[in-house]
Structure formats: C-alpha cells, structure tokens
Design a protein around this motif. Structure first.
Motif, mmCIF file in Angstrom:
data_model
loop_
_atom_site.group_PDB
_atom_site.id
_atom_site.type_symbol
_atom_site.label_atom_id
_atom_site.label_comp_id
_atom_site.label_asym_id
_atom_site.label_seq_id
_atom_site.Cartn_x
_atom_site.Cartn_y
_atom_site.Cartn_z
ATOM 1 N N ILE A 1 8.418 -16.435 -20.365
ATOM 2 C CA ILE A 1 9.370 -15.497 -20.943
ATOM 3 C C ILE A 1 8.766 -14.096 -21.052
ATOM 4 C CG2 ILE A 1 8.883 -15.871 -23.384
ATOM 5 C CD1 ILE A 1 12.340 -15.793 -21.849
ATOM 6 N N ASP A 2 7.452 -14.014 -21.187
ATOM 7 C CA ASP A 2 6.784 -12.714 -21.284
ATOM 8 C C ASP A 2 6.754 -11.973 -19.948
ATOM 9 O OD1 ASP A 2 6.238 -13.245 -23.968
ATOM 10 O OD2 ASP A 2 4.320 -14.195 -23.497
ATOM 11 N N ASP A 3 7.065 -12.651 -18.876
ATOM 12 C CA ASP A 3 7.006 -12.061 -17.537
ATOM 13 C C ASP A 3 8.351 -11.535 -17.042
ATOM 14 O OD1 ASP A 3 4.256 -12.717 -17.247
ATOM 15 O OD2 ASP A 3 4.827 -14.770 -16.755
ATOM 16 N N ILE A 4 9.362 -11.524 -17.880
ATOM 17 C CA ILE A 4 10.699 -11.104 -17.460
ATOM 18 C C ILE A 4 10.664 -9.694 -16.885
ATOM 19 C CG2 ILE A 4 13.024 -10.513 -18.245
ATOM 20 C CD1 ILE A 4 12.789 -12.766 -20.278
ATOM 21 N N GLU A 5 10.087 -8.775 -17.617
ATOM 22 C CA GLU A 5 10.056 -7.376 -17.174
ATOM 23 C C GLU A 5 9.239 -7.219 -15.900
ATOM 24 O OE1 GLU A 5 11.523 -3.772 -17.153
ATOM 25 O OE2 GLU A 5 12.007 -5.209 -18.715
ATOM 26 N N LYS A 6 8.145 -7.957 -15.829
ATOM 27 C CA LYS A 6 7.293 -7.869 -14.642
ATOM 28 C C LYS A 6 8.051 -8.337 -13.401
ATOM 29 C CE LYS A 6 3.750 -10.699 -14.368
ATOM 30 N NZ LYS A 6 2.413 -11.318 -14.431
ATOM 31 N N ILE A 7 8.774 -9.444 -13.528
ATOM 32 C CA ILE A 7 9.539 -9.975 -12.396
ATOM 33 C C ILE A 7 10.612 -8.973 -11.972
ATOM 34 C CG2 ILE A 7 11.196 -11.761 -11.714
ATOM 35 C CD1 ILE A 7 9.560 -13.689 -13.487
ATOM 36 N N LYS B 1 21.105 -8.464 -15.428
ATOM 37 C CA LYS B 1 22.143 -7.431 -15.391
ATOM 38 C C LYS B 1 21.587 -6.115 -14.871
ATOM 39 C CE LYS B 1 25.643 -5.181 -18.196
ATOM 40 N NZ LYS B 1 26.221 -5.033 -19.519
ATOM 41 N N LYS B 2 20.327 -5.809 -15.190
ATOM 42 C CA LYS B 2 19.696 -4.582 -14.698
ATOM 43 C C LYS B 2 19.465 -4.647 -13.187
ATOM 44 C CE LYS B 2 17.266 -3.593 -19.001
ATOM 45 N NZ LYS B 2 15.938 -3.564 -19.641
ATOM 46 N N ILE B 3 19.242 -5.864 -12.685
ATOM 47 C CA ILE B 3 18.960 -6.056 -11.257
ATOM 48 C C ILE B 3 20.261 -6.188 -10.465
ATOM 49 C CG2 ILE B 3 17.872 -7.595 -9.571
ATOM 50 C CD1 ILE B 3 16.036 -8.531 -11.891
ATOM 51 N N ASP B 4 21.171 -7.013 -10.983
ATOM 52 C CA ASP B 4 22.437 -7.320 -10.313
ATOM 53 C C ASP B 4 23.527 -7.324 -11.389
ATOM 54 O OD1 ASP B 4 24.551 -8.344 -8.873
ATOM 55 O OD2 ASP B 4 23.555 -10.206 -8.308
ATOM 56 N N ALA B 5 24.155 -6.170 -11.589
ATOM 57 C CA ALA B 5 25.087 -5.979 -12.706
ATOM 58 C C ALA B 5 26.224 -6.997 -12.770
ATOM 59 C CB ALA B 5 25.639 -4.558 -12.682
ATOM 60 N N PRO B 6 26.937 -7.279 -11.680
ATOM 61 C CA PRO B 6 28.053 -8.237 -11.806
ATOM 62 C C PRO B 6 27.600 -9.642 -12.233
ATOM 63 C CG PRO B 6 28.215 -7.015 -9.743
ATOM 64 C CD PRO B 6 26.889 -6.680 -10.348
ATOM 65 N N THR B 7 26.507 -10.106 -11.655
ATOM 66 C CA THR B 7 26.005 -11.444 -12.003
ATOM 67 C C THR B 7 25.546 -11.483 -13.453
ATOM 68 O OG1 THR B 7 25.302 -11.795 -9.719
ATOM 69 C CG2 THR B 7 24.320 -13.226 -11.391
ATOM 70 N N ASP C 1 29.507 -15.473 -20.358
ATOM 71 C CA ASP C 1 29.595 -16.923 -20.503
ATOM 72 C C ASP C 1 28.730 -17.459 -21.627
ATOM 73 O OD1 ASP C 1 31.451 -17.127 -18.516
ATOM 74 O OD2 ASP C 1 30.035 -17.735 -16.963
ATOM 75 N N ILE C 2 27.546 -16.901 -21.844
ATOM 76 C CA ILE C 2 26.681 -17.417 -22.910
ATOM 77 C C ILE C 2 27.271 -17.107 -24.279
ATOM 78 C CG2 ILE C 2 25.094 -15.478 -23.218
ATOM 79 C CD1 ILE C 2 22.849 -17.637 -23.376
ATOM 80 N N ASP C 3 28.025 -16.028 -24.386
ATOM 81 C CA ASP C 3 28.648 -15.695 -25.666
ATOM 82 C C ASP C 3 29.791 -16.639 -26.015
ATOM 83 O OD1 ASP C 3 26.901 -13.640 -26.183
ATOM 84 O OD2 ASP C 3 28.186 -12.106 -25.280
ATOM 85 N N ASN D 1 16.323 -16.458 -25.703
ATOM 86 C CA ASN D 1 15.540 -16.153 -24.501
ATOM 87 C C ASN D 1 16.442 -16.060 -23.270
ATOM 88 O OD1 ASN D 1 13.118 -16.008 -25.887
ATOM 89 N ND2 ASN D 1 12.585 -18.136 -25.497
ATOM 90 N N SER D 2 17.468 -16.893 -23.219
ATOM 91 C CA SER D 2 18.423 -16.831 -22.116
ATOM 92 C C SER D 2 19.118 -15.473 -22.088
ATOM 93 C CB SER D 2 19.481 -17.921 -22.239
ATOM 94 O OG SER D 2 18.955 -19.157 -21.856
ATOM 95 N N LYS D 3 19.483 -14.973 -23.264
ATOM 96 C CA LYS D 3 20.123 -13.659 -23.322
ATOM 97 C C LYS D 3 19.188 -12.578 -22.782
ATOM 98 C CE LYS D 3 23.640 -14.105 -26.835
ATOM 99 N NZ LYS D 3 24.242 -13.531 -28.033
ATOM 100 N N LYS D 4 17.906 -12.671 -23.107
ATOM 101 C CA LYS D 4 16.933 -11.706 -22.589
ATOM 102 C C LYS D 4 16.870 -11.783 -21.066
ATOM 103 C CE LYS D 4 13.927 -11.889 -26.635
ATOM 104 N NZ LYS D 4 12.624 -12.336 -27.141
#
Length: 78
Positions: free
Chosen positions: A5-11, A61-67, A74-76, A52-55
């Motif tokens: 989870i700490d690697d989200i930004e790096k990925i 969303k930053k990478i692929d906005a529609p997806t 859906d998670i909400d 964590n899923s929301k993160k």
C-alpha cells in the motif's frame, strides 16, 4: 516484485510502465487485500481494507480518470 500500500504513489509515477500496467498492478494489490480477508476478519480490518481500496482507486483516477471514477462510485455504494 510484490508491492504494498505504501507503493501506490511510486507505481503511479513509473514512467516506463504503460497506463494499463499501472492500473493492473494497483488492482492486483487491491485484489490481494480482499483475498486476505476472511470470515474471522474484524470490522476494523474490513474498514482498513476499504480505506486502502479508496486510496488505490484515487491513484487510478489520476492515471485513468474514467476507470478511477467508476471504481470510486462503486465502492461508495457498498
């Protein structure tokens, strides 16, 4: 390599990876978290995984906005 989870930004900022590969890796992380939940998981553990899923979905969303928007909507509903 296994990412956490700490690697989200790096990925999300890997310049050599395609958008699809970044999204796939982030969704793989998400799937692993849910696979590790079981019937004996506490409510706190379930809330942590959902947070964590929301993160992850916000990073998508930053990478692929529609997806990312679809995933966050859906998670909400859950």
């Amino acid at each position: 390599m296994a990412y956490g989870i700490d690697d989200i930004e790096k990925i999300s900022t890997f310049s050599t990876w395609s958008t699809k590969k970044k999204v796939d890796e982030l969704l793989h992380m998400d799937a692993l978290m849910y696979c590790n939940l079981g019937t004996d998981s506490t409510e706190a553990e379930r809330k942590e995984v959902k947070g964590n899923s929301k993160k992850i979905y916000q990073a998508i969303k930053k990478i692929d906005a529609p997806t990312g928007e679809c995933l966050l909507t859906d998670i909400d509903r859950l």
